[in-house]
Write an enzyme that holds these catalytic residues in place. Structure first.
Site, short mmCIF file in Angstrom:
data_model
loop_
_atom_site.label_atom_id
_atom_site.label_comp_id
_atom_site.label_asym_id
_atom_site.label_seq_id
_atom_site.Cartn_x
_atom_site.Cartn_y
_atom_site.Cartn_z
N CYS A 2 0.83 -1.20 0.00
CA CYS A 2 0.00 0.00 0.00
C CYS A 2 0.87 1.25 0.00
O CYS A 2 2.07 1.18 0.22
CB CYS A 2 -0.90 0.03 1.24
N ARG A 16 -4.94 6.88 1.28
CA ARG A 16 -4.04 5.82 0.84
C ARG A 16 -4.56 5.08 -0.39
O ARG A 16 -5.73 5.18 -0.76
CB ARG A 16 -3.88 4.84 1.98
N ASN A 79 0.60 -2.77 5.10
CA ASN A 79 1.24 -4.07 5.24
C ASN A 79 2.72 -3.92 5.62
O ASN A 79 3.45 -3.11 5.04
CB ASN A 79 1.12 -4.83 3.92
#
Length: 325
Positions: A2, A16, A79
Site C-alpha cells: 500500500c 491511501r 502491510n
C-alpha cells in the site's frame, strides 16, 4: 502492499492506496459518536469522536483499513510483513489489539501530540479478531490537520514512533531505511538536468522530463516510497477544493498497481483496489476504485453523528463512460 500520504496544499488531505490481490467487501463506514466500541482488554468507549473511512463491517464491528475522525486526525494501517511484531499482554499498559488500534486512537485523540501521549501507554497485543480472521502484520501512518505526521512500527525490539518529515509511507523496509534511501535520489528533478558530466562533452537534451529519468518506476514498496514523495512535493497547489482533490488523486494514482504487473501467486496479481482521501479540515471523504475512477464523495457532516449505529455506503465499483455523441 500500500501507499499512504498526507498532502497539504491549503487544507490537508490524508489517505491511501490499498493494494491487495483480493477484496474483502469493504465499505465506506461512518462510526458516530455514540457507537459502543468494545475492546478485548480495555474498557469500552461508549462516547468518542466520530470517524469515517474504509472498513470491513464484521458483524457490526468496523475493522478499519484507514479512517479519520471529526477533529482532523487520520490513520492508516499498511502491510509490514516480516517486521511487524505484536506482543504478549502486559500489566500496566493499554493492551490494544492491532485491529482495535485505529478506533482506539481516533476515538480519543484530536492531534498528533495527543496521539503521542496515548502511544506512550500502548502495547499492541497479539490478539486475533477471530479464528478465521488473523491479525494482519501492519505499521501505521498518523496525520493531523496541521499536516504533521508520524509512523508507528512494532518491531521485535519494541514499538517505535517516528516523526515523518515527508508525510509518506509504503511497506518494508523499516521507515528509517525508507527515509535514508531518499538520499540516493537527490539529483532527481522536475527541471531539465544540468550537464555536470563534463564541460568538454556536449549533451543533447533529447527529451523532456530527463530530470526525472532516474526516478524508480517499480511496483515494489521502496520504489513507490521514492516516487510518491517526489510526485507529492512537486505537485501544484490551488485555492480550489476540486483542483486540490484532483491533484491528490493524481499523486496516489501515480503509484497505483495495475492488474498483471505484480504477481503474488499462480494467476494472482496484486492491484490497487481503491484509493481514498479525506479533507482533514472539513471531514469530507473521497475515494476511487480500480474500475471506477470517478471521484466519489461522502460528507460525514451530513449524517447524524450523535447516533449509535454504523452508517455504511457500498463502494461504487462499476465503471462509467461519458458518451458525447
Amino acid at each position: 502492499m500500500c501507499t499512504s500520504i498526507v498532502f497539504s496544499p491549503k487544507d490537508h488531505y490524508f489517505g491511501r492506496n490499498l493494494d491487495l490481490e483480493i477484496t474483502f467487501g469493504q465499505q465506506v463506514v461512518i462510526t458516530p459518536r455514540n457507537y459502543d466500541f468494545k475492546f478485548r482488554k480495555m474498557p469500552e468507549l461508549k462516547q468518542h469522536y466520530a470517524m469515517v473511512g474504509i472498513a470491513l463491517n464484521a458483524g457490526g464491528y468496523p475493522l478499519y483499513f484507514d479512517a479519520a475522525n471529526e477533529k482532523g486526525l487520520g490513520m492508516a494501517g499498511l502491510n509490514y510483513p516480516g517486521n511487524a511484531t505484536y506482543y504478549d499482554v502486559k500489566d500496566g499498559k493499554d493492551n490494544v489489539a492491532s485491529f482495535e488500534f485505529i478506533p482506539w486512537i481516533l476515538g480519543q485523540c484530536a492531534t498528533i501530540e495527543e496521539a503521542k501521549k496515548l502511544l506512550a501507554k500502548i502495547n499492541i497485543a497479539d490478539i486475533n479478531f477471530s479464528e478465521k480472521m488473523v491479525a494482519s502484520k501492519l505499521h501505521w501512518l498518523i496525520a493531523d490537520k496541521t499536516g504533521t505526521s508520524i509512523v508507528v512500527e512494532t518491531d521485535k525490539d519494541g514499538m517505535h514512533v517516528y516523526d515523518n518529515p515527508v508525510g509518506c509511507l509504503t511497506n518494508n523496509p523499516q521507515f528509517p531505511k525508507q527515509l535514508f534511501n531518499l538520499n540516493n535520489y537527490a539529483d532527481v528533478s522536475a527541471a531539465m538536468p544540468k550537464n555536470n558530466f563534463s564541460d568538454q562533452v556536449k549533451m543533447d537534451g533529447y527529451s523532456r522530463g530527463l530530470g526525472s529519468r532516474n526516478l524508480p518506476g517499480g511496483m515494489d514498496s521502496e520504489s513507490r516510497f521514492v516516487r510518491v514523495a517526489f510526485n507529492k512535493f512537486n505537485a501544484p497547489t490551488s485555492d480550489s477544493e476540486e483542483e486540490n482533490v484532483d491533484t491528490y488523486f493524481h499523486i496516489l494514482h501515480s503509484v497505483e498497481q495495475q492488474k498483471g504487473l505484480d504477481q503474488v501467486g499462480p494467476d494472482a496479481f496484486e492491484y490497487t483496489i481503491y484509493s481514498d482521501g479525506i479533507n482533514l479540515d472539513k471531514g469530507i471523504f473521497y475515494y476511487t476504485t480500480y474500475t471506477n475512477k470517478q471521484i466519489n464523495v461522502v460528507d460525514m457532516n451530513k449524517e447524524d453523528l450523535d447516533s449509535s449505529d454504523l452508517i455504511t455506503y457500498d463502494m461504487l465499483t462499476k465503471g462509467k463512460f461519458n458518451h458525447q455523441n
